[in-house]
Write a protein that holds these residues in place. Sequence first.
Motif, PDB file in Angstrom:
ATOM      1  N   ALA A   1       0.887  -1.265  -0.005  1.00 40.17           N
ATOM      2  CA  ALA A   1      -0.287   0.112  -0.027  1.00 40.17           C
ATOM      3  C   ALA A   1       0.799   1.323  -0.060  1.00 40.17           C
ATOM      4  CB  ALA A   1      -0.856  -0.064   1.379  1.00 40.17           C
ATOM      5  N   VAL A   2       1.929   1.336   0.740  1.00 38.49           N
ATOM      6  CA  VAL A   2       2.992   2.459   0.763  1.00 38.49           C
ATOM      7  C   VAL A   2       3.534   2.443  -0.507  1.00 38.49           C
ATOM      8  CG1 VAL A   2       4.683   3.546   1.941  1.00 38.49           C
ATOM      9  CG2 VAL A   2       2.873   2.455   3.229  1.00 38.49           C
ATOM     10  N   LEU A   3       4.074   1.581  -1.006  1.00 40.14           N
ATOM     11  CA  LEU A   3       4.691   1.548  -2.305  1.00 40.14           C
ATOM     12  C   LEU A   3       3.744   2.190  -3.374  1.00 40.14           C
ATOM     13  CD1 LEU A   3       7.010   0.802  -4.438  1.00 40.14           C
ATOM     14  CD2 LEU A   3       5.652  -1.476  -4.643  1.00 40.14           C
ATOM     15  N   LEU A   4       2.591   1.910  -3.438  1.00 37.31           N
ATOM     16  CA  LEU A   4       1.662   2.458  -4.320  1.00 37.31           C
ATOM     17  C   LEU A   4       1.434   3.853  -4.155  1.00 37.31           C
ATOM     18  CD1 LEU A   4      -1.131  -0.383  -5.083  1.00 37.31           C
ATOM     19  CD2 LEU A   4       1.341   0.052  -5.963  1.00 37.31           C
ATOM     20  N   ALA A   5       1.223   4.080  -2.853  1.00 40.73           N
ATOM     21  CA  ALA A   5       0.985   5.459  -2.476  1.00 40.73           C
ATOM     22  C   ALA A   5       1.982   6.406  -2.793  1.00 40.73           C
ATOM     23  CB  ALA A   5       0.702   5.503  -1.033  1.00 40.73           C
ATOM     24  N   GLN A   6       3.432   6.089  -2.541  1.00 43.16           N
ATOM     25  CA  GLN A   6       4.518   6.691  -2.625  1.00 43.16           C
ATOM     26  C   GLN A   6       4.862   6.889  -4.517  1.00 43.16           C
ATOM     27  OE1 GLN A   6       7.000   6.729   1.037  1.00 43.16           O
ATOM     28  NE2 GLN A   6       7.678   5.480  -0.290  1.00 43.16           N
ATOM     29  N   THR A   7       4.306   5.880  -5.137  1.00 44.08           N
ATOM     30  CA  THR A   7       4.478   5.953  -6.634  1.00 44.08           C
ATOM     31  C   THR A   7       3.555   7.118  -7.285  1.00 44.08           C
ATOM     32  OG1 THR A   7       5.070   3.758  -6.743  1.00 44.08           O
ATOM     33  CG2 THR A   7       4.089   4.824  -8.937  1.00 44.08           C
ATOM     34  N   VAL A   8       2.273   6.961  -6.772  1.00 43.26           N
ATOM     35  CA  VAL A   8       1.257   8.202  -6.953  1.00 43.26           C
ATOM     36  C   VAL A   8       1.650   9.558  -6.525  1.00 43.26           C
ATOM     37  CG1 VAL A   8      -1.004   8.928  -6.710  1.00 43.26           C
ATOM     38  CG2 VAL A   8      -0.669   6.661  -7.125  1.00 43.26           C
ATOM     39  N   GLU A   9       2.268   9.740  -5.282  1.00 46.03           N
ATOM     40  CA  GLU A   9       2.866  10.752  -4.900  1.00 46.03           C
ATOM     41  C   GLU A   9       3.994  11.355  -5.834  1.00 46.03           C
ATOM     42  OE1 GLU A   9       5.156  12.752  -1.083  1.00 46.03           O
ATOM     43  OE2 GLU A   9       4.143  10.577  -0.821  1.00 46.03           O
ATOM     44  N   ALA A  10       4.899  10.365  -6.405  1.00 48.79           N
ATOM     45  CA  ALA A  10       6.109  10.506  -7.085  1.00 48.79           C
ATOM     46  C   ALA A  10       5.585  11.322  -8.415  1.00 48.79           C
ATOM     47  CB  ALA A  10       6.910   9.371  -7.245  1.00 48.79           C
ATOM     48  N   ALA A  11       4.466  10.543  -9.053  1.00 46.73           N
ATOM     49  CA  ALA A  11       4.185  10.959 -10.250  1.00 46.73           C
ATOM     50  C   ALA A  11       3.549  12.293 -10.261  1.00 46.73           C
ATOM     51  CB  ALA A  11       3.271   9.924 -10.724  1.00 46.73           C
ATOM     52  N   GLY A  12       2.957  12.659  -9.214  1.00 42.81           N
ATOM     53  CA  GLY A  12       2.211  14.056  -9.005  1.00 42.81           C
ATOM     54  C   GLY A  12       3.389  15.042  -8.953  1.00 42.81           C
ATOM     55  N   ARG A  13       4.446  14.821  -8.189  1.00 41.44           N
ATOM     56  CA  ARG A  13       5.718  15.676  -8.135  1.00 41.44           C
ATOM     57  C   ARG A  13       6.129  15.981  -9.488  1.00 41.44           C
ATOM     58  NH1 ARG A  13       8.939  13.657  -2.837  1.00 41.44           N
ATOM     59  NH2 ARG A  13       7.442  13.976  -1.395  1.00 41.44           N
ATOM     60  N   GLN A  14       6.466  14.806 -10.402  1.00 41.98           N
ATOM     61  CA  GLN A  14       7.045  14.861 -11.419  1.00 41.98           C
ATOM     62  C   GLN A  14       6.433  15.632 -12.452  1.00 41.98           C
ATOM     63  OE1 GLN A  14       8.774  11.010 -12.317  1.00 41.98           O
ATOM     64  NE2 GLN A  14       8.967  10.753 -10.123  1.00 41.98           N
ATOM     65  N   LEU A  15       4.982  15.425 -12.387  1.00 39.93           N
ATOM     66  CA  LEU A  15       4.026  15.856 -13.200  1.00 39.93           C
ATOM     67  C   LEU A  15       3.733  17.175 -12.997  1.00 39.93           C
ATOM     68  CD1 LEU A  15       2.145  12.693 -14.426  1.00 39.93           C
ATOM     69  CD2 LEU A  15       3.814  13.958 -15.595  1.00 39.93           C
ATOM     70  N   GLY A  16       4.118  17.776 -11.789  1.00 43.42           N
ATOM     71  CA  GLY A  16       3.716  19.284 -11.438  1.00 43.42           C
ATOM     72  C   GLY A  16       2.303  19.170 -10.827  1.00 43.42           C
TER      73      GLY A  16
END
Length: 286
Positions: A269-284
Amino acid sequence: MARTRTARLMDGAGLARRIIDTSAAAAADIHGRTGTAPCLATVLVGEDPASVTYVRMKRARCEKAGIRSRHVALPASISTRGLTEKITELSDDPAVHGILLQHPVGRHIDERAAFEAIAPDKDVDGVTTHSFAAMSFGLPGFVSCTPGGIMRLLDEYDVETAGKHAVVVGRSPILGKPAGMLLLSRNATVTYCHSRTSGLSDIVRQADILVAAVGRPHFITGADIKPGAVVVDAGYHPGNVGDVDHASARDRAALITPVPGGVGPMTIAVLLAQTVEAAGRQLGVS
């Protein structure tokens, strides 16, 4: 000494489902706003059956959460250089937002060098030294997934950490060590132990919060546990058993994680949450 009532189970599976649902909603929002879905690249070296199963499970959870999964299967014979080059390639790919290197990777490979090839902003598994340092200093970054899941479980059950004695049995750089640092950041007094610690049982009996991450089945028994303690079992072994002997531990602990259904689901669950967070940061759009 009077026995305490049977410990209450900490439902990691239920909490994990709620975290994944939240992550799926966030992933859909990112996709809708940018036209790009979060993407996790999974890297698997060789064909170890357990590793193959873990990666397949993680990819399936990604799909359900609206996260794209790019799988990179590499031969067991690959060199450290070959593996780091592939990870660097993924780090440089703007279409990939997070990278998971499934471990172990083979004794002939420098696993630490492979981890360090992951760009910090894509280290959604929290395995690089950059991530560990950021976590230790309370700076922005990604936590190691299993320790991060443990902390979310403690929060879910309103476990007070400030002023408590937390004992971590295990010193893995991606489990035991970061778990202790996260507890320290919450004002717990932390003692690190391991399989070679002298007088281990006496130290474990002092724990208000116990994190068992030593990698040995039933290594800790009920006799080692302080009555009323919170017990987090991060071990998993064949036969669905953990590092703690649950049958005896449940008679002394106040809260305990089951195996399976406790820490394991939280890691994903944390892996998926952090992947979404990373995408949000990279995509602005974070």
